[in-house]
Design a protein around this motif. Sequence first.
Motif: not given
Length: 499
Positions: A190-209
């Motif tokens: 179970r992964f979690g984040t408070g990163l902005p998803l509009f940013h490459v880290f939150g969007q591509c590295v976390v959400m997509n992966a």
Amino acid sequence: MVNIAGEIWETADRQPEHLAVRTLDSQLTFAELKAASAAAGGYFRQAGVQPYDRVLFIAPTVMEFPITYLGLHALGATVITANTMSTAAELDYLCEDAGVSRIVAYSRCADASGVVAERRDLPLDIIEPGHRYDTEPLTAAHDHDANATALILYTSGTTGRPKGAELTADNLVQTPKMFEPVLQVEPGDRFGTGLPLFHVFGQCVVMNAVLVQGVTLSILHPFTPQTMLRMITEHELTAVSGVPTMWNAILHAAGDYCADDFKHLRVASSGGASLPVEVINAFKKKFGCAILEGYGLTESNGTATFNDIRREQKVGTVGPPLPGAAVEIRDPSGQPVEPGTVGEVFITGPMIFKGYWNRPDATASDLQDGWLRTGDLGSVDADGYLSIVDRVKDLIIRGGYNVYPREVEEVLYAHPEIVEAAVVGIPHEHYGEEVAAVVVRTPGSTLDAEGLRAYAKEQLSAYKVPHVITFTDALPKGATGKILKRAIDRASLEAQERA
């Protein structure tokens, strides 16, 4: 099929009832996420959006983000995600530069979008909290050519306006595959984040992966250390991703929390800026979990190296290259250097972007025979672990957000009572770096720091506005008249910030 939405939809077909995305008060299974995003794609198709139309999408880290984002990708649109704090002037520039045909914005950050849409006569879709698309859904995701531009993320160096980094359909699909052996995901993770998803880290590295690998993703907005602590414990998260300011805030807000409260957490990952070793050690001592650092740029889909769990952890490094990636350290002549020698960092692999939108000169400068010139200084040890030493450019990273001094300076120079301005970064205990400006006023001007900040806030996102402002009679210059930022008294700026 080469489409990030199609990859996630295939995962949904394999495990439809598994939880895909959840917040502290809502959740979607993979089947529900697929259905909702397919309906979103159907809505935009009905609205006239065609494959490779460029759509500007502005939303925070809420449930509506992955639904709309995946819907647009499934339709084949080229998605441009923008910071929710962007001003109308900043969004207007993106629309002009990229030739945007439509704007989609979350209602709570849509004011600037409305101004731009009206000014440019663009269709504007406002997404309310809880919004779901009630439209005939797409039945299949658009099959991209591997090199097709699927995503444009705007970034810039210390000169010129922001540039649109073109990330291909294959870039988006390959990045999750690079992380699969590194994270060794288990069915119950179970992964979690408070990163902005509009940013490459939150969007591509976390959400997509995470979603491609079929793992549940908990998202949080707005981020506060207290609510993140609550989400980690209530959702029994096994992995969390953040930037250094988040980890520092969590550590200082932990109170009576202890390692037993974090017994499920096995991986914490950090990126966006260097994380102080003291924070890593304190977090490990407090919660019994190591924070693993990684490294990447917008132009590399946020990906290059990572301190993966299969290898020895070397605190203070950003790890070895991810599978399929490679790192070289080169001297000023472009030749590779020996291990342990500091030079400029070059990276390559399937995550490297295709170039900057309509900027062939900038592309040729930064992309050389498939290698990305990062502009960062670093060294690689004998085991292949990368350490970032400094930045070649004057980039300021404030709380994980990139601030480009030239962009801020251009706004300051536009003020009628400013003759010269230099923007630099100074150390900050919480944000990592703070934005500081040294300014020369016109004779007789009564402009003060508060007035200048108020002016800057009209043109810039809040995190770009100089927090420390000092006035001087003249800026240090070289023989050619160039302002010498290295000669600016940083100590006095730091003292002003502390005061």
